[in-house]
Write a protein that holds these residues in place. Structure first.
Motif, short mmCIF file in Angstrom:
data_model
loop_
_atom_site.label_atom_id
_atom_site.label_comp_id
_atom_site.label_asym_id
_atom_site.label_seq_id
_atom_site.Cartn_x
_atom_site.Cartn_y
_atom_site.Cartn_z
N ALA A 29 6.53 3.90 4.04
CA ALA A 29 6.79 4.77 5.26
C ALA A 29 5.66 5.43 5.38
N TRP A 30 5.56 5.77 6.87
CA TRP A 30 4.23 6.70 7.15
C TRP A 30 4.74 7.19 8.39
N MET A 31 4.10 8.55 8.37
CA MET A 31 4.37 9.04 9.95
C MET A 31 2.80 9.38 10.51
N VAL A 32 2.84 9.71 11.96
CA VAL A 32 1.64 9.85 12.34
C VAL A 32 1.85 10.37 14.16
N LEU A 33 0.81 11.05 14.48
CA LEU A 33 0.93 11.54 15.80
C LEU A 33 0.23 10.46 16.39
N THR A 34 1.08 9.78 17.38
CA THR A 34 0.52 8.59 17.94
C THR A 34 -0.10 8.80 19.24
N ASP A 35 -0.28 10.11 19.65
CA ASP A 35 -1.11 10.48 20.78
C ASP A 35 -2.32 10.95 20.18
N MET A 36 -2.69 11.01 18.94
CA MET A 36 -3.91 11.42 18.52
C MET A 36 -4.65 10.22 17.68
#
Length: 317
Positions: A257-264
């Motif tokens: 799994a992974w999480m990310v600010l996809t506007d960044m």
């Protein structure tokens, strides 16, 4: 993403609040979990998503919309639809609980968006450029108007055999510094809402309260339109998509799994099939580093020393 070193850094298991993970997200890092830290749906439910949904797909993805409590993208009615709805709502609840536990400050006042399943192989889907996940982009207007708030996405690769493969060309400050002027977003002007945008927002919120919850997704703002312009420039410009010294590939193994600010973080899903994706809008006021947010980069110009994203590991086998 700095070259010459392993971009995946293990940070240990997540127990309780982890403000370092929130800081990593704001800096434009991809927080990576080699093993998903959230309990996954039962095997039989995952197998139903993988084997039955591709034949019943009516849209790009299958998504549960909490604002209307509706499932979108499934052609069938009855048993399959009900089972998919139960699976996605339960998974979304578990992800929300995990994120609230490990990042209580950053998730304060957030808007909970869709829980989606992506059942189709990303490679070679033949979608239009603006709809394609295979082209590098920043997310824009992912859940209606954000007005500068942040877009967080939490991904799980539930393909038992195949990696999900991304590529990136850096974080927003770096990409904006290199391409903002050419894309026509370097002098964005006023990014706050004017009278027309404020009126539209009020009307759409009223419609949503009257029972059509998804009306809020039609909202917009000057900031979101400028981000959409940048998104479209990136996808429409072949020279931007070319591999250069900033291009990096990232592989996410099965059940990671992974999480990310996809506007960044600029990103593209170049291959992979079967992923669960949860979307949230985080309040800019909840961020500890608002100066790094795209809206403030657009207002003030690119900062010195812009760099690409790192991957921060946040779990272990």
């Amino acid at each position: 993403m700095n070259s010459g070193r392993d971009p995946v850094t293990e940070a240990g298991p997540v127990r309780g609040p982890r403000p370092d993970l929130a800081d990593a997200l704001e800096r434009g890092e991809i927080v990576f979990f080699p093993v998903c830290p959230v309990e996954l749906p039962p095997h039989e439910d995952l197998e139903r998503l993988r084997s039955e949904l591709p034949r019943q797909l009516r849209a790009k993805n299958v998504s549960y919309h909490p604002e209307s409590r509706r499932l979108r993208g499934v052609a069938s009615r009855g048993g399959l639809r009900d089972a998919v709805l139960d699976t996605l709502t339960a998974h979304g609840a578990r992800v929300r609980a995990f994120l609230r536990e490990c990042m209580p400050a950053l998730t304060e006042g957030w808007t909970v968006g869709t829980t989606s399943f992506r059942p189709i192989q990303e490679r070679g889907r033949g979608l239009s450029a603006h709809a394609s996940n295979e082209l590098i982009h920043f997310d824009a207007g992912a859940y209606g108007a954000t007005d500068g708030d942040r877009i967080l996405r939490f991904f799980v690769n539930v393909n038992p055999e195949e990696d999900r493969v991304w590529c990136t060309k850096g974080t927003f400050p770096d990409v904006f510094a290199r391409y903002g002027r050419e894309a026509g977003v370097a002098n964005g002007g006023a990014l706050g809402r004017g009278p027309v945008d404020r009126l539209r927002g009020r009307l759409l919120r009223a419609v949503a309260k009257a029972g059509l919850g998804e009306a809020v997704l039609a909202d917009s703002s000057p900031y979101d339109r400028l981000m959409r312009r940048f998104h479209n420039y990136m996808k429409d410009t072949p020279s931007f998509q070319e591999r250069d010294e900033t291009w990096r590939e990232i592989r996410f193994p099965p059940f990671s799994a992974w999480m990310v600010l996809t506007d960044m973080v600029s990103h593209a899903s170049v291959s992979g099939q079967h992923a669960l994706v949860d979307t949230y809008i985080l309040r800019l006021a909840a961020c500890r580093h608002p100066e790094l947010a795209p809206i403030n980069i657009l207002r003030g110009g690119p900062p010195p020393g812009a760099r690409g994203p790192n991957i921060t590991g946040a779990g272990q086998r």
